[in-house]
Motif scaffolding. Structure first.
Motif, PDB file in Angstrom:
ATOM      1  N   VAL A 270       3.781   1.390  -5.292  1.00 46.20           N
ATOM      2  CA  VAL A 270       3.613   2.350  -4.204  1.00 46.20           C
ATOM      3  C   VAL A 270       2.479   3.288  -4.586  1.00 46.20           C
ATOM      4  O   VAL A 270       2.436   3.802  -5.703  1.00 46.20           O
ATOM      5  CB  VAL A 270       4.908   3.141  -3.954  1.00 46.20           C
ATOM      6  N   ALA A 271       1.537   3.502  -3.663  1.00 51.15           N
ATOM      7  CA  ALA A 271       0.376   4.341  -3.958  1.00 51.15           C
ATOM      8  C   ALA A 271      -0.059   5.078  -2.705  1.00 51.15           C
ATOM      9  O   ALA A 271       0.168   4.633  -1.574  1.00 51.15           O
ATOM     10  CB  ALA A 271      -0.777   3.490  -4.490  1.00 51.15           C
ATOM     11  N   LYS A 332      -0.470  -3.822   1.569  1.00 47.55           N
ATOM     12  CA  LYS A 332       0.224  -3.695   2.843  1.00 47.55           C
ATOM     13  C   LYS A 332       0.512  -2.227   3.107  1.00 47.55           C
ATOM     14  O   LYS A 332       0.964  -1.505   2.219  1.00 47.55           O
ATOM     15  CB  LYS A 332       1.539  -4.485   2.835  1.00 47.55           C
ATOM     16  N   SER A 333       0.254  -1.802   4.338  1.00 46.29           N
ATOM     17  CA  SER A 333       0.546  -0.415   4.708  1.00 46.29           C
ATOM     18  C   SER A 333       2.037  -0.243   4.888  1.00 46.29           C
ATOM     19  O   SER A 333       2.717  -1.104   5.463  1.00 46.29           O
ATOM     20  CB  SER A 333      -0.184  -0.038   6.001  1.00 46.29           C
ATOM     21  N   LEU A 334       2.545   0.879   4.394  1.00 48.12           N
ATOM     22  CA  LEU A 334       3.966   1.171   4.500  1.00 48.12           C
ATOM     23  C   LEU A 334       4.214   1.994   5.756  1.00 48.12           C
ATOM     24  O   LEU A 334       3.498   2.954   6.033  1.00 48.12           O
ATOM     25  CB  LEU A 334       4.420   1.950   3.267  1.00 48.12           C
ATOM     26  N   SER A 335       5.206   1.610   6.501  1.00 46.30           N
ATOM     27  CA  SER A 335       5.555   2.371   7.707  1.00 46.30           C
ATOM     28  C   SER A 335       5.984   3.779   7.321  1.00 46.30           C
ATOM     29  O   SER A 335       6.604   3.996   6.280  1.00 46.30           O
ATOM     30  CB  SER A 335       6.693   1.677   8.457  1.00 46.30           C
ATOM     31  N   GLN A 336       5.666   4.736   8.155  1.00 44.39           N
ATOM     32  CA  GLN A 336       6.082   6.111   7.927  1.00 44.39           C
ATOM     33  C   GLN A 336       7.457   6.346   8.537  1.00 44.39           C
ATOM     34  O   GLN A 336       7.881   5.660   9.475  1.00 44.39           O
ATOM     35  CB  GLN A 336       5.069   7.076   8.530  1.00 44.39           C
ATOM     36  N   ALA A 337       8.133   7.330   7.978  1.00 44.20           N
ATOM     37  CA  ALA A 337       9.510   7.589   8.409  1.00 44.20           C
ATOM     38  C   ALA A 337       9.588   7.859   9.904  1.00 44.20           C
ATOM     39  O   ALA A 337      10.502   7.385  10.588  1.00 44.20           O
ATOM     40  CB  ALA A 337      10.075   8.768   7.627  1.00 44.20           C
ATOM     41  N   ALA A 338       8.628   8.610  10.415  1.00 43.43           N
ATOM     42  CA  ALA A 338       8.678   8.977  11.836  1.00 43.43           C
ATOM     43  C   ALA A 338       8.494   7.772  12.746  1.00 43.43           C
ATOM     44  O   ALA A 338       8.861   7.818  13.931  1.00 43.43           O
ATOM     45  CB  ALA A 338       7.613  10.027  12.140  1.00 43.43           C
ATOM     46  N   LEU A 352      11.335  -2.021   7.611  1.00 37.76           N
ATOM     47  CA  LEU A 352      12.334  -1.003   7.282  1.00 37.76           C
ATOM     48  C   LEU A 352      12.824  -1.183   5.848  1.00 37.76           C
ATOM     49  O   LEU A 352      12.982  -0.200   5.112  1.00 37.76           O
ATOM     50  CB  LEU A 352      13.505  -1.087   8.268  1.00 37.76           C
ATOM     51  N   ALA A 353      13.044  -2.423   5.429  1.00 37.55           N
ATOM     52  CA  ALA A 353      13.493  -2.671   4.058  1.00 37.55           C
ATOM     53  C   ALA A 353      12.441  -2.213   3.054  1.00 37.55           C
ATOM     54  O   ALA A 353      12.773  -1.607   2.017  1.00 37.55           O
ATOM     55  CB  ALA A 353      13.800  -4.150   3.874  1.00 37.55           C
ATOM     56  N   ALA A 354      11.148  -2.466   3.355  1.00 30.95           N
ATOM     57  CA  ALA A 354      10.082  -2.033   2.451  1.00 30.95           C
ATOM     58  C   ALA A 354      10.047  -0.518   2.328  1.00 30.95           C
ATOM     59  O   ALA A 354       9.844   0.033   1.238  1.00 30.95           O
ATOM     60  CB  ALA A 354       8.735  -2.559   2.955  1.00 30.95           C
ATOM     61  N   PHE A 355      10.267   0.186   3.440  1.00 30.25           N
ATOM     62  CA  PHE A 355      10.285   1.647   3.399  1.00 30.25           C
ATOM     63  C   PHE A 355      11.448   2.154   2.541  1.00 30.25           C
ATOM     64  O   PHE A 355      11.273   3.060   1.717  1.00 30.25           O
ATOM     65  CB  PHE A 355      10.399   2.218   4.812  1.00 30.25           C
ATOM     66  N   ILE A 356      12.633   1.585   2.719  1.00 29.92           N
ATOM     67  CA  ILE A 356      13.808   2.047   1.961  1.00 29.92           C
ATOM     68  C   ILE A 356      13.595   1.826   0.465  1.00 29.92           C
ATOM     69  O   ILE A 356      13.894   2.700  -0.352  1.00 29.92           O
ATOM     70  CB  ILE A 356      15.077   1.312   2.446  1.00 29.92           C
TER      71      ILE A 356
END
Length: 501
Positions: A270-271, A332-338, A352-356
């Protein structure tokens, strides 16, 4: 339990050398006694949790021992494995070698020596023999303190061999102790220590293979031989047949080799976006040459990009991350919480799994550091009563997922998850522990509150019959331990009776 006669930090400056040494000795004894009292409490808790409680969980995959380990781990903020190791030691001191334990409680022997005695007496199965060995070791123990660990072990084994030759742990048989340690908990500057013990033939093959790969690059490669050997081990782990050259020349004879670390093995890092724009650092390899310029003449360095973070591991400096991206690593871009909304199904989407996993970094149970990439994604409020949404999802390793799912009720654990990902855990003893997402200090933007839609209905009460769904063991933990002890005793006798070559 502090000794008022021992000097404190404020009094040390006025103490003479004799008083300083006496203070060191006194605090060392108090430190040992404190450790012994802690282990005595652990031993009592283990005895209570693993004795008959009206409901047999001994064959559960997450059994009574695991339940006790979860409480010890949370209380001490340590991992499940470390808690379990302390429980074995505590149980041995409590139930097997009480006279040695009494010396430990008084601070007359160290934690190191008490642990060595407990481990070396593990194979004694006859209670009468164990009682004699405990008494003899208690008489001997106070004279073993100044010895090195190897000398103390030899003295303990010599005493045990007089009583029970089959119970001597054959520490000279190194084959049983072979292992390879990748110490991800001790990562500094983007590097991690690796050490271990292999069969001699495997070690020779590895050494030759690393040397072959290290010499497969061209002469303009900027890395030293030692650095190329270290990189070659990473290439081998990624399944590469060759080591990518770092000379950067378009006509390099080794140009066909690519960096397998970029594509061969999946390592989740994560960066921040700014880190992805960093340039490879040319100073990470090669010898240090030339005297550094005086600080007054050096231009001020630009503000460095923040390091990336391996999920469940150490840091990756921006220069190394840029090098991996140039070598083919996928970004890969990570989805934002919002941007994440509640999903209709039980299983979260890939985004969603990648964000968690990126938010949590590790298992969210108190003290657990299992990487999120090998954890289950669990609903805090069970689906469908709770939504599949970041505010209701978290990472739990399989052990703690089973603990949370099947040990609810009957004095088990309970928890409450907050919209920002924080979780309040309540132990069977009603002690409370709060765990924060692992990214809170590293990437705080991932921990913004994400209040999801309300549940459709209150969660149902714990199902008294759901224990039939718990995965079970073929044998109980005690049976497995006894089988291991019997096998090692039999092997020791076979080695002892075997004629010399």
């Amino acid at each position: 339990m502090f000794d008022a006669t021992l000097a404190g930090p404020a009094e040390l400056a006025d103490a003479d050398d004799v008083a300083l040494v006496a203070t060191i000795t006194g605090w060392a004894r108090l430190e040992a006694a404190a450790a012994a009292h802690r282990l005595a409490a652990i031993g009592e808790l283990v005895a209570r949790r693993t004795s008959g409680d009206g409901f047999d969980r001994s064959r559960w995959a997450c059994d009574n021992w695991d339940g006790a380990a979860s409480e010890v781990a949370a209380a001490e903020h340590i991992s499940h494995g470390m808690a379990s190791a302390q429980m074995y030691l505590a149980s041995a001191l409590r139930d097997r070698i009480p006279r040695v334990a009494a010396l430990f409680l008084s601070g007359r022997i160290s934690a190191r020596l008490a642990s060595a005695i407990a481990w070396h007496t593990t194979l004694i199965t006859e209670p009468g023999v164990l009682m004699l060995v405990d008494a003899d070791l208690a008489d001997l123990a106070t004279s073993l303190g100044p010895l090195s660990a190897a000398k103390a072990a030899a003295a303990i084994d010599a005493l045990i061999e007089r009583h029970d030759p089959a119970a001597v742990r054959r520490t000279r048989d190194r084959a049983r102790g072979r292992e390879l340690i990748v110490d991800t908990n001790q990562t500094e500057g983007g590097t991690t220590a690796v050490w271990g013990r292999l069969f001699a033939v495997d070690a020779a093959a590895l050494d030759q293979r690393l040397m072959h790969l290290a010499h497969s690059v061209c002469d303009d490669d900027p890395r030293t031989l030692a650095q190329r050997r270290a990189d070659a081990l990473g290439a081998l782990a990624a399944g590469a047949e060759s080591l990518a050259c770092a000379c950067g020349s378009s006509d390099c004879p080794a140009i066909g080799a690519s960096d397998a670390r970029g594509a061969g093995v999946v390592v989740y890092v994560v960066a921040e976006p700014a880190t992805l724009d960093a340039a490879p650092d040319p100073h990470m390899s090669g010898e240090t040459t030339g005297a550094p310029k005086p600080a007054a003449t050096r231009p001020g360095p630009p503000r460095p990009a923040p390091s990336g973070r391996i999920i469940g591991g150490g840091t990756v400096p921006p220069g190394l991350l840029a090098e991996l991206i140039a070598g083919g690593a996928t970004v890969k871009s990570l989805s934002q919480a919002a941007d994440l909304s509640a999903e209709p199904g039980y299983r979260p989407s890939a985004a969603l799994a990648a964000f968690i996993r990126a938010r949590d970094m590790t298992c969210r149970f108190p003290g657990c550091d299992r990487p999120a990439t090998v954890c289950d994604i669990d609903h805090a409020v069970p689906f469908p009563w709770g939504p599949t949404h970041p505010s209701n999802l978290r990472c739990l390793c399989r052990k703690h997922h089973l603990l949370k799912t099947f040990w609810t009720g009957r004095g088990g654990w309970s928890d409450r998850q907050h919209p920002n990902g924080a979780i309040d855990w309540t132990a069977p003893t009603r002690h409370s522990y709060t765990t924060q997402p692992g990214s809170l200090l590293l990437f705080p933007g991932l921990c913004l509150p994400t209040t999801g839609p309300p549940g459709t209905a209150p969660a149902p009460p714990a199902d008294r019959g759901r224990e039939v769904m718990m995965p079970t063991r073929r044998r109980t933990r005690s049976q497995d331990r006894l089988r291991c002890i019997e096998a090692e005793r039999a092997d020791n006798l076979a080695q002892r009776d075997r004629p010399p070559p």
